[in-house]
Enzyme design. Sequence first.
Site, PDB file in Angstrom:
ATOM      1  N   SER A   1       0.242 -60.597 -10.562  1.00 41.36           N
ATOM      2  CA  SER A   1      -1.688 -60.771 -10.486  1.00 41.36           C
ATOM      3  C   SER A   1      -2.219 -59.792 -11.758  1.00 41.36           C
ATOM      4  O   SER A   1      -1.597 -58.606 -11.843  1.00 41.36           O
ATOM      5  CB  SER A   1      -1.902 -60.820  -9.228  1.00 41.36           C
ATOM      6  OG  SER A   1      -2.715 -60.607  -9.012  1.00 41.36           O
TER       7      SER A   1
ATOM      8  N   TYR B   1       0.843 -56.226  -1.079  1.00 44.38           N
ATOM      9  CA  TYR B   1       0.795 -57.016  -2.122  1.00 44.38           C
ATOM     10  C   TYR B   1       0.318 -56.849  -3.530  1.00 44.38           C
ATOM     11  O   TYR B   1       2.047 -57.559  -3.929  1.00 44.38           O
ATOM     12  CB  TYR B   1      -1.083 -58.193  -1.922  1.00 44.38           C
ATOM     13  CG  TYR B   1      -0.954 -58.952  -3.126  1.00 44.38           C
ATOM     14  CD1 TYR B   1      -0.072 -60.312  -2.121  1.00 44.38           C
ATOM     15  CD2 TYR B   1      -1.834 -58.978  -3.418  1.00 44.38           C
ATOM     16  CE1 TYR B   1       0.208 -60.956  -4.170  1.00 44.38           C
ATOM     17  CE2 TYR B   1      -1.734 -59.854  -5.149  1.00 44.38           C
ATOM     18  CZ  TYR B   1      -1.084 -61.679  -4.794  1.00 44.38           C
ATOM     19  OH  TYR B   1      -1.306 -62.193  -5.520  1.00 44.38           O
TER      20      TYR B   1
ATOM     21  N   LYS C   1       3.938 -57.608  -6.746  1.00 38.66           N
ATOM     22  CA  LYS C   1       3.440 -58.041  -7.743  1.00 38.66           C
ATOM     23  C   LYS C   1       4.649 -57.323  -8.941  1.00 38.66           C
ATOM     24  O   LYS C   1       5.039 -57.801  -9.672  1.00 38.66           O
ATOM     25  CB  LYS C   1       2.578 -58.702  -8.061  1.00 38.66           C
ATOM     26  CG  LYS C   1       2.335 -59.777  -7.640  1.00 38.66           C
ATOM     27  CD  LYS C   1       2.634 -60.841  -7.413  1.00 38.66           C
ATOM     28  CE  LYS C   1       2.222 -61.867  -6.413  1.00 38.66           C
ATOM     29  NZ  LYS C   1       3.177 -62.851  -6.515  1.00 38.66           N
TER      30      LYS C   1
HETATM   31  P1  NAD Z   1      -0.361 -70.287  -1.913  1.00 41.83           P
HETATM   32  O1  NAD Z   1      -0.246 -69.806  -1.056  1.00 41.83           O
HETATM   33  O2  NAD Z   1      -1.610 -71.250  -1.909  1.00 41.83           O
HETATM   34  O3  NAD Z   1       0.622 -71.061  -2.503  1.00 41.83           O
HETATM   35  C1  NAD Z   1       2.182 -70.424  -2.355  1.00 41.83           C
HETATM   36  C2  NAD Z   1       3.167 -71.046  -1.202  1.00 41.83           C
HETATM   37  O4  NAD Z   1       4.413 -70.751  -0.531  1.00 41.83           O
HETATM   38  C3  NAD Z   1       2.457 -71.744  -0.747  1.00 41.83           C
HETATM   39  O5  NAD Z   1       2.574 -73.306  -0.313  1.00 41.83           O
HETATM   40  C4  NAD Z   1       3.324 -71.280   0.584  1.00 41.83           C
HETATM   41  O6  NAD Z   1       4.129 -72.217   1.830  1.00 41.83           O
HETATM   42  C5  NAD Z   1       4.786 -71.009   0.075  1.00 41.83           C
HETATM   43  N1  NAD Z   1       5.656 -70.087   0.897  1.00 41.83           N
HETATM   44  C6  NAD Z   1       5.119 -68.634   0.651  1.00 41.83           C
HETATM   45  N2  NAD Z   1       6.238 -67.952   0.925  1.00 41.83           N
HETATM   46  C7  NAD Z   1       7.509 -69.232   1.042  1.00 41.83           C
HETATM   47  C8  NAD Z   1       8.866 -68.439   1.288  1.00 41.83           C
HETATM   48  N3  NAD Z   1       9.517 -67.485   1.688  1.00 41.83           N
HETATM   49  N4  NAD Z   1       9.644 -69.475   0.829  1.00 41.83           N
HETATM   50  C9  NAD Z   1       9.067 -71.062   0.351  1.00 41.83           C
HETATM   51  N5  NAD Z   1       7.547 -71.288  -0.039  1.00 41.83           N
HETATM   52  C10 NAD Z   1       6.813 -70.506   0.177  1.00 41.83           C
HETATM   53  O7  NAD Z   1      -0.844 -69.672  -2.621  1.00 41.83           O
HETATM   54  P2  NAD Z   1      -1.829 -69.769  -4.347  1.00 41.83           P
HETATM   55  O8  NAD Z   1      -2.894 -69.046  -4.684  1.00 41.83           O
HETATM   56  O9  NAD Z   1      -1.052 -71.155  -5.126  1.00 41.83           O
HETATM   57  O10 NAD Z   1      -1.098 -68.717  -5.171  1.00 41.83           O
HETATM   58  C11 NAD Z   1       0.312 -68.934  -5.969  1.00 41.83           C
HETATM   59  C12 NAD Z   1       0.843 -67.785  -6.358  1.00 41.83           C
HETATM   60  O11 NAD Z   1       0.443 -66.787  -7.484  1.00 41.83           O
HETATM   61  C13 NAD Z   1       1.449 -66.781  -5.294  1.00 41.83           C
HETATM   62  O12 NAD Z   1       2.498 -66.011  -6.121  1.00 41.83           O
HETATM   63  C14 NAD Z   1      -0.105 -65.431  -5.263  1.00 41.83           C
HETATM   64  O13 NAD Z   1       0.578 -64.381  -5.049  1.00 41.83           O
HETATM   65  C15 NAD Z   1      -0.090 -66.099  -7.174  1.00 41.83           C
HETATM   66  N6  NAD Z   1      -2.030 -65.405  -7.800  1.00 41.83           N
HETATM   67  C16 NAD Z   1      -2.497 -65.408  -6.302  1.00 41.83           C
HETATM   68  C17 NAD Z   1      -3.889 -65.595  -6.979  1.00 41.83           C
HETATM   69  C18 NAD Z   1      -5.258 -66.223  -6.569  1.00 41.83           C
HETATM   70  O14 NAD Z   1      -6.180 -66.085  -6.198  1.00 41.83           O
HETATM   71  N7  NAD Z   1      -5.064 -67.636  -5.620  1.00 41.83           N
HETATM   72  C19 NAD Z   1      -4.196 -64.642  -7.801  1.00 41.83           C
HETATM   73  C20 NAD Z   1      -3.220 -64.061  -8.417  1.00 41.83           C
HETATM   74  C21 NAD Z   1      -1.605 -64.165  -7.911  1.00 41.83           C
END
Ligand code: NAD
Length: 355
Positions: free
Chosen positions: A127, A151, A155
């Site tokens: 991120s 958080y 990362k």
């Molecule tokens: P999201 O919460 O929609 O997707 C994450 C998924 O991981 C969920 O479906 C959840 O059920 C699953 N999950 C969580 N813990 C788990 C575990 N222990 N075992 C199996 N599954 C698990 O989030 P997103 O927005 O799609 O983000 C995806 C990734 O990108 C994340 O790692 C997040 O930190 C990173 N990210 C997101 C953003 C944002 O703004 N959305 C920005 C930068 C980075």
Amino acid sequence: MSQKAVLVTGGAGYIGSHTVIELLEAGREVVVYDNLTNASYEAVRRIEKITGKKPIFYKADILDKKALLEVFSRHSIGSVIHFAGLKAVGESTQIPLDYYYNNITGTIILLQAMKEANVKNIVFSSSATVYGEPPIIPIPETCPTDAKSPYGRTKLFVEHVIRDLCTAEKDWNAALLRYFNPAGAHPSGILGENPTGIPNNLMPYFAQVAIGKRECLSVFGNDYPTRDGTCIRDYIHVVDLAQGHLAALKKLEEKPGCVEYNLGTGIGSTVLEMVKAFNKAVGRELPYKITDRRPGDVPNLTADPTKANKELGWKVKFTLDEACASLWKWQSENPDGLEGYPSEAPAECVLDYLH
Ligand code: NAD
Ligand code: UDP
């Protein structure tokens, strides 16, 4: 890289599900692995509706090494795209142990299982938050890192873990993708972000104001050193972001070792500019008020995407207006998101050796 299957952890979530769509449409075989803590099985049905292809799905946890090994033994997997994780910055300050355990321990267990299964290509969801308050805008990958929340530290720490692994064992390859602010939804209007409870992020919150679920958007502070006093972020269409993962997978075929890429547009927008852009998509003026700053927000996070553009041959295709229009299509056609649809996975998809 051979066209082996791609394991997508967190593939039922917001960015993961959009990436699964792009992978399936590119003809890749996909195995989705998600514990559904922050997603609904309905997302998997919607992926099938959009692509006409049913992804293989497991409801399972990345903390469950036995389940991971079982999946690696059942399928011929060549690489992993690792989205699974907890992602709410504010919540991470309340329950840091959960964040460190799920995001760091979970990733270490995933890497151990990959090593045992001899799968040594990983694309990791990092991120822009790893840059803390960056001294250089737009931010190049060489900018010093300094995460400001539990958080963000998960990362940054996982980046270190993966980098150290690639240094120690030369047969590993990793792309650490530093996402800027994902926005928008699938252009079909069939799939989009499905926040549970009150959304933390700007665009899903504002979309709920537009459908009348929330009264008014709070703009967190207008006294930042920016052109209109509100914070600047680099909003990237989720489909462009998804495409970045396909480009990163391709890059891993060159066996680059560990590489970092910013996935952003290079264009920053203030909160008030986002209000204007979304108003345009919705076709009316939505209510907002200026409130206090949100603790931890930094004035400007805008990517320098030159490295990804050059080395991945990837460039964004969608405009900010298209991101706002797709968000509004998704939200207006699915006012309750995926709520109301059966969220549980079929029993035959569940793997659980933890309980
Ligand atoms: P999201 O919460 O929609 O997707 C994450 C998924 O991981 C969920 O479906 C959840 O059920 C699953 N999950 C969580 N813990 C788990 C575990 N222990 N075992 C199996 N599954 C698990 O989030 P997103 O927005 O799609 O983000 C995806 C990734 O990108 C994340 O790692 C997040 O930190 C990173 N990210 C997101 C953003 C944002 O703004 N959305 C920005 C930068 C980075
Ligand atoms: N923001 C806001 N009101 C909200 C949510 C967010 O003004 O209800 C602002 C926030 O201060 C930041 C920008 O919108 O400047 C993007 O915030 P978001 O939480 O979407 O993403 P972040 O950049 O914090 O990861």
